[in-house]
Design a protein around this motif. Sequence first.
Motif, PDB file in Angstrom:
ATOM      1  N   ALA A  81       5.511   9.345   2.993  1.00  0.00           N
ATOM      2  CA  ALA A  81       7.052   9.115   2.887  1.00  0.00           C
ATOM      3  C   ALA A  81       7.772   9.416   4.199  1.00  0.00           C
ATOM      4  O   ALA A  81       8.882   8.806   4.298  1.00  0.00           O
ATOM      5  N   ARG A  82       7.278  10.019   4.905  1.00  0.00           N
ATOM      6  CA  ARG A  82       8.045  10.298   6.296  1.00  0.00           C
ATOM      7  C   ARG A  82       8.125   9.054   7.306  1.00  0.00           C
ATOM      8  O   ARG A  82       8.665   9.029   8.204  1.00  0.00           O
ATOM      9  N   THR A  83       7.360   7.980   6.970  1.00  0.00           N
ATOM     10  CA  THR A  83       7.359   6.817   7.615  1.00  0.00           C
ATOM     11  C   THR A  83       8.471   5.785   6.871  1.00  0.00           C
ATOM     12  O   THR A  83       8.720   4.792   7.646  1.00  0.00           O
ATOM     13  N   TRP A 122       5.964   3.467  -0.181  1.00  0.00           N
ATOM     14  CA  TRP A 122       5.326   2.059  -0.406  1.00  0.00           C
ATOM     15  C   TRP A 122       5.897   1.219   0.832  1.00  0.00           C
ATOM     16  O   TRP A 122       6.898   1.124   0.990  1.00  0.00           O
ATOM     17  N   LYS A 123       4.613   0.498   1.235  1.00  0.00           N
ATOM     18  CA  LYS A 123       4.748  -0.417   2.309  1.00  0.00           C
ATOM     19  C   LYS A 123       4.485  -1.641   1.622  1.00  0.00           C
ATOM     20  O   LYS A 123       3.622  -1.872   0.961  1.00  0.00           O
ATOM     21  N   PHE A 124       5.585  -2.494   1.690  1.00  0.00           N
ATOM     22  CA  PHE A 124       5.624  -3.802   1.016  1.00  0.00           C
ATOM     23  C   PHE A 124       5.101  -4.801   1.734  1.00  0.00           C
ATOM     24  O   PHE A 124       5.493  -5.018   2.803  1.00  0.00           O
ATOM     25  N   THR A 179       0.720  -1.019   0.056  1.00  0.00           N
ATOM     26  CA  THR A 179      -0.001  -0.101   0.047  1.00  0.00           C
ATOM     27  C   THR A 179       0.957   1.132  -0.161  1.00  0.00           C
ATOM     28  O   THR A 179       1.774   1.253   0.434  1.00  0.00           O
ATOM     29  N   PRO A 180       0.409   2.383  -0.736  1.00  0.00           N
ATOM     30  CA  PRO A 180       1.152   3.539  -0.513  1.00  0.00           C
ATOM     31  C   PRO A 180       0.970   4.168   0.805  1.00  0.00           C
ATOM     32  O   PRO A 180       0.077   4.217   1.438  1.00  0.00           O
ATOM     33  N   GLY A 208       7.017  -6.002   4.514  1.00  0.00           N
ATOM     34  CA  GLY A 208       6.764  -4.959   5.774  1.00  0.00           C
ATOM     35  C   GLY A 208       7.637  -3.572   5.846  1.00  0.00           C
ATOM     36  O   GLY A 208       7.175  -2.719   6.422  1.00  0.00           O
ATOM     37  N   ASP A 209       8.548  -3.569   5.079  1.00  0.00           N
ATOM     38  CA  ASP A 209       9.497  -2.483   4.894  1.00  0.00           C
ATOM     39  C   ASP A 209       8.676  -1.121   4.354  1.00  0.00           C
ATOM     40  O   ASP A 209       7.987  -1.574   3.233  1.00  0.00           O
ATOM     41  N   VAL A 210       9.031  -0.052   4.590  1.00  0.00           N
ATOM     42  CA  VAL A 210       8.513   1.138   4.124  1.00  0.00           C
ATOM     43  C   VAL A 210       9.789   1.627   3.428  1.00  0.00           C
ATOM     44  O   VAL A 210      10.539   2.039   3.995  1.00  0.00           O
ATOM     45  N   VAL A 211       9.384   1.956   1.876  1.00  0.00           N
ATOM     46  CA  VAL A 211      10.587   2.683   1.165  1.00  0.00           C
ATOM     47  C   VAL A 211       9.858   3.880   0.406  1.00  0.00           C
ATOM     48  O   VAL A 211       8.953   3.753  -0.287  1.00  0.00           O
TER      49      VAL A 211
END
Length: 114
Positions: A43-45, A77-79, A39-40, A63-66
């Motif tokens: 970006a600060r996270t 994006w949170k994978f 999910t989008p 689970g990573d946010v890139v």
Amino acid sequence: MSLRAFRTITLVGSMALIASAAMAANDARLSNGKSMYGTPVDARTAIKEVNVATTGAVNVSCGDVVAFRNADKTFAWKFDVIGHRDVDLQSIAPAGFANKPLRIHVATNDMERN
């Protein structure tokens, strides 16, 4: 069951499997309308930032946010990828964000069971 009947059943089953895999590859949405890649997010996270212009491939854990940056544009994006399959950046990026393919390799995270 005869050998001929067995071969026919095997062939039909194989064709159905190939057709369903092709449809799944072309449709990156779940039945609830959400992306099967995650999910989008804000970006600060992000825990990692990727410059799309200088990167050929990216390794992340589920689970990573890139945050992805391309010149003055950024999106995050949170994978949360079903089956931990590779993702093409162009399939998750906003329209016009990426002008070249970028493979994102999604691995399991330490909290998941195998």
